[in-house]
Design an enzyme around this catalytic site. Sequence first.
Site: not given
Length: 467
Positions: A53, A81
């Site tokens: 992340d 994403h």
Amino acid sequence: GSQKGADSYSSLKGTDSSASDTSLSVPPSAAVKRARNDSGNKVSVVLGAQWGDEGKGKVVDLLATESDVVCRCQGGNNAGHTVVVDEEEYDFHLLPSGIINTKCTSFIGNGVVIHLPGLFEEIDKNEKKGLKGWDKRLVISDRAHIVFDFHQAVDGLQEVQRQAQEGQNIGTTKKGIGPTYACKASRTGLRICDLMADFSEFSTRVKNLVLQYQSMYPALKVDVESELKKLKDYAERIRPLVRDGVYFMYDAIHGPLKKILVEGANAALLDIDFGTYPFVTSSNCTVGGVCTGLGIPPANIGEVYGVSKAYTTRVGIGAFPTEQLNAVGELLQTRGHEVGVTTGRKRRCGWLDLVILKYAHMINGFTAIALTKLDILDVLDEIKVGVAYKINGKRVPYFPANMEVLQKVEVEYETFPGWKTDTSAARKWSDLPPKAQNYIRFVENRIGVPIKWVGVGKSRECMIQMF
Ligand code: GDP
Ligand code: IMO
Ligand code: MG
């Protein structure tokens, strides 16, 4: 191009007569020399340098505008994403983030594990947000392994078992990633090419696999007929997209000049070999996974971009030396909206850890770094950076493999004064306050890799390019 490759193969065969001549002074044939010079296009790679992340999706989106092919090489829909374009927020799990770019071909390589219902759910969701023409731009490798619904169920059962036996689980995404890669390694997995071939043969192998799992987990209930029926439909929907992935990549590398980008999923510290084992995912999220997950030679790897936040986060269980279980951690979590894209869990937060970034660089050989979410630090009075680990009072020059050892390391910090200025409108280096510049330069010098981008917000424009 590929034609040239074919030519050199035929003339290679013509040199057979000299094969028995072991003299080192015999030069290679002209065709071999030509082939050597035609090493092909280089691929650029974007990899997570922490626990995931970091903003890989955003970096890929930035580079995708000038790419012809965007590839995923490992992981599955455990990845999440985020890409923000014109106020619209997209989240991609199995689809490469390049899919929104109408000039890009998106490729899902052999190293990825594919849950077909998840893939189509993701496609439907993105079509509602305006994604069009994806079926003309998506290619799937026939060597990719299939994630079944029962792999996801087993992922959940294994977590329950870990909790019961060891008092803690891994905190997986329950997307069936571990069980699918385990099947791949134990040679019981099924691949996209099997689904494309004889369906009754495929069905038999699926049923055998279910029986194996049920002997291990008697509580596992599987409606295999209904799962097979759905898969038969999905098989026809993906058939036009499926290719021989190795040849697809070969052609992309050796055809006319193409810009090829690889989008890493998960991250270095979640890598099955180099991560904080056993609290990791089940694939190689470091640079080696690019070669094995796409079938390309190491010589064709060009730029390797590492993505790191200006601080550190982690989802799930496991050691996290710079974690801040205090007001700082809470501030980073709320200001940074640190909530998992895939599971909706709160991310754990802490200071930037340079030991980790140096370790990720040892493995990946980053050529440049993207430092994201600098803006989240804007309000802090002081900012700390972990610069070394100590064990029993002594600095260690490596990243400890053993989790008990890592849990106990003492982190040495450097402290910086906060800049206490809103950076979200900065668009170039000179717009940043000197104290923020100082922080960035310190990080860059300590990792020993140039920082190419600094992120100050979610959207495409909020990425300061340094060179
Ligand atoms: P990935 O898995 O590496 O692609 O990252 P995620 O999308 O899971 O998480 C990154 C989050 O940070 C997303 O919500 C992004 O929109 C956001 N983000 C990325 N870069 C920046 C930045 O520079 N500033 C801020 N404020 N948010 C960012
Ligand atoms: P992206 O690509 C953050 C973590 C999970 C869990 C561990 C194992 O968005 O950066 P798994 O389901 O893979 O078996 O879970 O790995 N994890 C991630 N954490 N970002 C990710 O991907 C992750 N992919 C897996 O939270 O701790
Ligand atoms: Mg993510």
